[in-house]
Structures are given as C-alpha cells and as structure tokens.
Enzyme design. Sequence first.
Site, PDB file in Angstrom:
ATOM      1  N   GLU A   1      -6.763   5.004   7.840  1.00  0.00           N
ATOM      2  CA  GLU A   1      -6.631   6.514   7.470  1.00  0.00           C
ATOM      3  C   GLU A   1      -7.757   7.174   6.773  1.00  0.00           C
ATOM      4  O   GLU A   1      -8.143   8.347   7.177  1.00  0.00           O
ATOM      5  CB  GLU A   1      -5.251   6.503   6.735  1.00  0.00           C
ATOM      6  CG  GLU A   1      -4.148   6.447   7.404  1.00  0.00           C
ATOM      7  CD  GLU A   1      -2.977   5.695   6.685  1.00  0.00           C
ATOM      8  OE1 GLU A   1      -2.841   5.710   5.329  1.00  0.00           O
ATOM      9  OE2 GLU A   1      -2.019   5.206   7.479  1.00  0.00           O
TER      10      GLU A   1
ATOM     11  N   GLU B   1      -5.518  -4.345  10.591  1.00  0.00           N
ATOM     12  CA  GLU B   1      -4.556  -3.500  10.795  1.00  0.00           C
ATOM     13  C   GLU B   1      -4.698  -2.669  12.155  1.00  0.00           C
ATOM     14  O   GLU B   1      -5.713  -1.808  12.090  1.00  0.00           O
ATOM     15  CB  GLU B   1      -4.496  -2.582   9.638  1.00  0.00           C
ATOM     16  CG  GLU B   1      -4.136  -3.341   8.261  1.00  0.00           C
ATOM     17  CD  GLU B   1      -3.717  -2.190   7.456  1.00  0.00           C
ATOM     18  OE1 GLU B   1      -2.599  -2.455   6.880  1.00  0.00           O
ATOM     19  OE2 GLU B   1      -4.296  -1.238   6.967  1.00  0.00           O
TER      20      GLU B   1
ATOM     21  N   HIS C   1      -9.490   1.526   4.714  1.00  0.00           N
ATOM     22  CA  HIS C   1      -8.407   1.513   5.597  1.00  0.00           C
ATOM     23  C   HIS C   1      -8.527   2.619   6.691  1.00  0.00           C
ATOM     24  O   HIS C   1      -9.183   3.579   6.738  1.00  0.00           O
ATOM     25  CB  HIS C   1      -7.086   2.209   4.586  1.00  0.00           C
ATOM     26  CG  HIS C   1      -5.983   2.249   5.127  1.00  0.00           C
ATOM     27  ND1 HIS C   1      -5.222   3.078   6.066  1.00  0.00           N
ATOM     28  CD2 HIS C   1      -4.801   1.308   5.036  1.00  0.00           C
ATOM     29  CE1 HIS C   1      -4.189   2.804   6.223  1.00  0.00           C
ATOM     30  NE2 HIS C   1      -3.868   1.672   5.792  1.00  0.00           N
TER      31      HIS C   1
ATOM     32  N   GLY D   1       2.361   2.434  10.833  1.00  0.00           N
ATOM     33  CA  GLY D   1       3.352   3.550  10.325  1.00  0.00           C
ATOM     34  C   GLY D   1       4.196   3.941  11.761  1.00  0.00           C
ATOM     35  O   GLY D   1       4.910   4.957  11.973  1.00  0.00           O
TER      36      GLY D   1
ATOM     37  N   SER E   1       3.391  -2.014  10.397  1.00  0.00           N
ATOM     38  CA  SER E   1       4.844  -2.105  10.611  1.00  0.00           C
ATOM     39  C   SER E   1       5.395  -3.584  10.260  1.00  0.00           C
ATOM     40  O   SER E   1       6.133  -3.806  10.935  1.00  0.00           O
ATOM     41  CB  SER E   1       5.119  -1.440  12.122  1.00  0.00           C
ATOM     42  OG  SER E   1       4.689  -0.276  12.580  1.00  0.00           O
TER      43      SER E   1
ATOM     44  N   LYS F   1       0.310   4.303  -0.456  1.00  0.00           N
ATOM     45  CA  LYS F   1      -0.379   5.505   0.248  1.00  0.00           C
ATOM     46  C   LYS F   1      -0.041   6.764  -0.777  1.00  0.00           C
ATOM     47  O   LYS F   1      -0.016   6.574  -1.856  1.00  0.00           O
ATOM     48  CB  LYS F   1       0.100   5.790   1.702  1.00  0.00           C
ATOM     49  CG  LYS F   1      -0.112   4.339   2.324  1.00  0.00           C
ATOM     50  CD  LYS F   1       0.002   4.646   3.945  1.00  0.00           C
ATOM     51  CE  LYS F   1      -0.109   3.277   4.622  1.00  0.00           C
ATOM     52  NZ  LYS F   1      -0.012   3.476   5.994  1.00  0.00           N
TER      53      LYS F   1
ATOM     54  N   ASN G   1       0.990  -1.202  -0.075  1.00  0.00           N
ATOM     55  CA  ASN G   1       0.088  -0.113  -0.066  1.00  0.00           C
ATOM     56  C   ASN G   1       0.995   1.215   0.005  1.00  0.00           C
ATOM     57  O   ASN G   1       1.452   1.531   1.104  1.00  0.00           O
ATOM     58  CB  ASN G   1      -0.928  -0.050   1.137  1.00  0.00           C
ATOM     59  CG  ASN G   1      -1.643   1.239   1.342  1.00  0.00           C
ATOM     60  OD1 ASN G   1      -1.768   2.077   0.674  1.00  0.00           O
ATOM     61  ND2 ASN G   1      -2.275   1.403   2.521  1.00  0.00           N
TER      62      ASN G   1
END
Length: 249
Positions: free
Chosen positions: A104, A175, A102, A181, A213, A18, A16
């Site tokens: 985010e 996740e 996701h 991250g 991560s 991003k 991914n």
Amino acid sequence: MKSLRQSNKSRFVVGNWKMNLSVAASRELAQQLTKCAPKNDNCTIAIAPSYPALPICCEVTQASHICVGAQNLCQFEPGAYTGEVSAQMLLELGCCFAIVGHSERRQLYRESNEICGARAKMSLQSGLDTIFCVGETVLQRQENQTTAVLKAQLEPLIELLKDPQFRARTLIAYEPVWAIGTGLTASTSQIAEAHNMIRQYCGADIPILYGGSVNPSNFTAILEIDNVSGGLIGGASLDITKFTELINS
Ligand code: PGA
C-alpha cells in the site's frame, strides 16, 4: 527492549492494523491480546497499530509478551519532513520494529524500491527489527514477472543483509498484492515458489512471513508450506477471536 527475532522462536504472527481502529479501540484490542493471546514458546506475537495508537499500545503491552511496532518510518534523521515519523520517535515510544515497503505504501504513496531500501536502512541502523515487504501485482504475475519484481524489490535489502547485525534484525514478508484484503489467498504452490525464491536469494537465516487474506481457516495450511515462518495479517488481526485463533494455529 523486546525483539521480534528471538533466537528460540521460529514462528511469527504479526497484526498489521493499517488505518483501522480508533485509538480507544486499539488500546482495547492490545489489552485483550495481553490477556487472551496464548503465550507460546515458539511463537512471536506482534502488532503494528496506527501512529496515534502507538503510545497507548506500547504502554498497555509493556509488561507482556506482545511486541509493538510501526507500519512505516521516515528514511531521514529528524528534521524538516512534514508528516513523517522518525526511527528515534518510534524507539522513544517503545516500538521494537517497523514494517517497510508494504504494497500500500509502494502503490498508493509511490514509495520506490530505492525509498523502501533507504527506510529499511534507517530502521535497521536505528536498532529496530524490520519487516521488509515484497510482492507482485496480478498483472506482473500474469506477465511472468514475479521473480524479476521480487528480486528488484529485494535488491536494496540484499546490500543491507551483508551486515550481520542488520541480518539478525530482518524479516521479509511476501505479500502478493492481488491477495491483500481481497479474500484471495495465493495457492500453496505459488507461496512455496515465491518463498523458495526469496530463501535462495536472501539466505537460510531470514524468517519469511506470508501475507494476503490470511485467516484462521487457511493459516495452518500456509504454515506447513516450506520456508513460511509466519503471517503478516491485516483484516483478521482486527478481531480478538480471530487473532487468538491465528496464534493457536
Ligand atoms: P490482509 O492484509 O490480511 O487484510 O489481506 C495483509 C497485509 O496487507 O499485511
């Protein structure tokens, strides 16, 4: 059309990217992957570049074993939705999958469980494979809300999974938000527990990826955990050496 869910492959490495990499750098990395990424009979390799990089990444990977997909899509048919991208547009480019929900998107852009469900529906009914992401925040984990949060996030997907064609195109990514991250990876028991819960809730036939991560030094151990079918990988997928090591795991 390529497919993420090829029946003979039970492992998945999905990058991914991003909002990273220029279009030129995305092209370069996609091209390197077609040459360096080992062709593994048991492993599906996929990338989700930024929207502007999708056309060139689809083009350079077309004749290869690399699948290309989008990081999101709009839940509506084409029309007056400024800033959005439709499933049809992604299919036209040669994308074979979309990531939906996701964290985010959920956190920074307020995509609710309902919106994520609608996006997954559009993705699946358009014929795209769909990676549906779920995960709890650190606060939710501390308050013992993890199972309840994951169930609420999965609820709109459960409806869709009643359709066998949709089931055959679905993957789930667990996740934990606090591991994305941050360099913090969930422990083996935390991953096992969450994946087991998702397995019980969604059924035996849906691949469940772990994300948060993941890197070449922890991926092998993560893949050994029950009900882990692969990884959805951010940071480490931006580097050809690390990406190749992840595939070799
Ligand atoms: P990370 O991102 O590997 O950089 O933690 C994973 C993801 O958000 O999909």
